[in-house]
Design a protein around this motif. Structure first.
Motif, PDB file in Angstrom:
ATOM      1  N   PHE A 243     -18.747-151.774  28.585  1.00 36.51           N
ATOM      2  CA  PHE A 243     -18.158-151.172  27.388  1.00 36.51           C
ATOM      3  C   PHE A 243     -17.790-149.725  27.678  1.00 36.51           C
ATOM      4  O   PHE A 243     -18.284-149.105  28.632  1.00 36.51           O
ATOM      5  N   TYR A 244     -16.915-149.179  26.835  1.00 35.61           N
ATOM      6  CA  TYR A 244     -16.432-147.806  26.993  1.00 35.61           C
ATOM      7  C   TYR A 244     -15.895-147.340  25.638  1.00 35.61           C
ATOM      8  O   TYR A 244     -15.301-148.131  24.905  1.00 35.61           O
ATOM      9  N   PRO A 245     -16.075-146.047  25.302  1.00 32.72           N
ATOM     10  CA  PRO A 245     -16.935-145.051  25.932  1.00 32.72           C
ATOM     11  C   PRO A 245     -18.400-145.270  25.536  1.00 32.72           C
ATOM     12  O   PRO A 245     -18.703-146.132  24.715  1.00 32.72           O
ATOM     13  N   TYR A 246     -19.257-144.451  26.091  1.00 32.20           N
ATOM     14  CA  TYR A 246     -20.686-144.707  25.917  1.00 32.20           C
ATOM     15  C   TYR A 246     -21.185-144.337  24.518  1.00 32.20           C
ATOM     16  O   TYR A 246     -21.843-145.138  23.851  1.00 32.20           O
ATOM     17  N   ASP A 247     -20.892-143.119  24.056  1.00 25.83           N
ATOM     18  CA  ASP A 247     -21.480-142.634  22.803  1.00 25.83           C
ATOM     19  C   ASP A 247     -20.941-143.355  21.568  1.00 25.83           C
ATOM     20  O   ASP A 247     -21.667-143.590  20.612  1.00 25.83           O
ATOM     21  N   ASN A 248     -19.681-143.676  21.594  1.00 23.21           N
ATOM     22  CA  ASN A 248     -19.066-144.365  20.447  1.00 23.21           C
ATOM     23  C   ASN A 248     -18.180-145.490  20.977  1.00 23.21           C
ATOM     24  O   ASN A 248     -16.960-145.375  21.002  1.00 23.21           O
TER      25      ASN A 248
END
Length: 486
Positions: free
Chosen positions: A448-453
């Motif tokens: 998945f991408y990006p990590y934070d959101n």
């Protein structure tokens, strides 16, 4: 030289004979227009539903070609040389001997007086985006949800004996042929282009990109034989399934420490980590990063078959799902609880081998679930408001995202790393299929991408690959780099 002259003369005689025959058909006095006649219809084109992406970009019906309608009369036959080669003319004249108009695709468009030319819509051109998930020839969306919405034809009068009438002006029947009606799907043509460009290094395989919140399909690519959709086909899964085992353990509050010595004996069978590598002291986080088979075999023995199966089923494994209205995609397969009474089958299941298979498309929805805080939705091409259902706690999903980031920053997924802003899992699965004594491997990177959101769940799969790290991680990185530039 004499042979060339002789051949030319023979062709000219043949040509003249066919024209004479067609001229006789065209001037037969028994075939004049009158007040009572039927019609002979020449179909030019049929228009099926337009398919638009989420931004309103038309994905099919984008091609155009010119079609000539040629009547069996002298005026039309004299114009053939303007549009067609000698070989094509000979073929056309043979067909015209039957006494009815015919159609022929025009390769060079030149204005003609008697041969009428019409523009025909090409449903699927060679450069059609998302071909395998849309094209009816590949069993795509067109085969399930597309309907006839328009047509273009030309009608000619015929007498009671079915003969073409002279003096009858052809009637053009335009039945909504250039209609804009159609359906809107979740695909994003810009993201689809990124996926297709990034797939250039894959000879056989698939790329799937889903919206993390909804599991709507943003892009789907299949590489290999023209008509096989490898994104929806089921394959051996391998170590990406260790994420399911990790979810099950985390949901049940289990994170055992295990000393990996590179092999583990289950019953009469010895299982190995890749290259017989001893990973030493492991917990779930490091075992995922190292893709330690022995750890997950031990973990499955602690969890038991019932809990593992329950977790997998809650995430849609082996369940068919409706990708679009009237289009159901077959789920993969899983071992039964009876199968998993065998210690060996349970060991295989723990790291994604044995009687388990799944598609890249479905597996991407599992990644979406982790990225979306534990809310699961089946993959879909439809744009709707279905928010899915909770299948794991938000805390478990957060923990798994952290583990998957560690796989990329410190584990087997390093080749996928982009600004330390993504997470995922590699796999190199044994297919059980051999060619020339060599087993075909199915390799993956699912992340998945990006990590934070997280916005995108991405699965890259290679059929007949070397390893997930070598085949799929670089492709994933290329995709997220391009997504970052959007």
């Amino acid at each position: 030289m004499k042979r060339i002259v002789t051949a030319a003369v023979m062709f000219a005689l043949f040509f003249a004979a066919i024209i004479a025959r067609c001229f006789f058909v065209a001037t037969d006095k028994s075939a004049y227009v009158n007040d009572s006649y039927n019609s002979y219809r020449v179909d030019i084109g049929t228009l099926y539903s337009n398919i638009y992406d989420r931004k309103g970009v038309r994905l099919n019906n984008n091609g155009r070609e010119t079609v000539a309608v040629i009547e069996p009369n002298e005026k039309c036959m004299r114009e053939l040389e303007i549009l067609f080669s000698a070989d094509e003319q000979a073929e056309i004249l043979r067909e015209l001997q039957k006494g009815y108009p015919i159609t022929k695709t025009v390769r060079r468009t030149v204005k003609t007086k008697y041969i009428k030319q019409y523009e025909r819509i090409i449903e699927n051109t060679e450069d059609m985006p998302a071909r395998h998930i849309l094209d009816r020839a590949c069993g795509g969306l067109e085969a399930h949800s597309s309907q006839e919405i328009g047509s273009l034809s030309v009608s000619f009068g015929i007498n009671a004996r079915g003969e073409l009438l002279r003096g009858n002006n052809a009637t053009v029947n335009d039945n909504n042929y250039d209609s804009a009606d159609g359906i809107i799907v979740s695909l994003d043509s810009d993201i689809q282009k990124i996926a297709e460009q990034s797939a250039s290094t894959i000879k056989k395989g698939a790329i799937v990109i889903l919206d993390c919140e909804t599991s709507q399909v943003l892009a789907s690519v299949s590489r290999g034989e023209e008509y096989i959709n490898r994104a929806t086909a089921n394959y051996a899964v391998g170590s990406v399934f260790k994420l399911v085992s990790a979810v099950c353990a985390t949901e049940n509050g289990i994170n055992p420490t295990y000393e990996c010595k590179g092999k583990i004996k289950v019953g009469d069978t010895v299982f190995h980590c890749q290259h017989n590598k001893s990973h030493g002291r492991q917990q779930i986080k490091t075992a995922l990063a190292n893709s330690c088979n022995c750890y997950f075999i031990n973990l499955a023995n602690i969890l038991g078959a019932e809990k593992l199966l329950e977790t997998a089923k809650s995430l849609g494994f082996s369940e068919s799902f409706e990708l679009y209205d009237n289009w159901t995609v077959s789920g993969g397969s899983m071992p039964t609880e009876a199968d998993l009474k065998s210690a060996g089958e349970l060991a295989l299941f723990s790291f994604g081998q044995g009687k388990l298979n799944d598609s890249a498309l479905h597996f991407a929805s599992f990644i979406s679930c982790i990225a979306n805080g534990g809310i699961y939705s089946y993959p879909t091409l439809e744009i709707g408001n279905d928010k899915g259902s909770r299948v794991m706690s938000e805390g478990t999903a957060e923990t798994l995202r952290e583990y998957m980031k560690y796989v990329v920053t410190d584990g087997t997924g390093k080749n996928a790393d982009y600004k330390s802003d993504c997470g995922g899992k590699t796999a190199t699965a044994q297919s059980g299929i051999f060619e020339d004594g060599r087993e075909i491997l199915i390799t993956y990177f699912a992340g998945f991408y990006p990590y934070d959101n997280p916005e995108y769940a991405i699965v890259v799969m290679c059929e007949d690959g070397t390893s997930g790290a070598l085949d799929c991680c670089p492709v994933f990185r290329t995709i997220v780099e391009k997504l970052d530039e959007m």
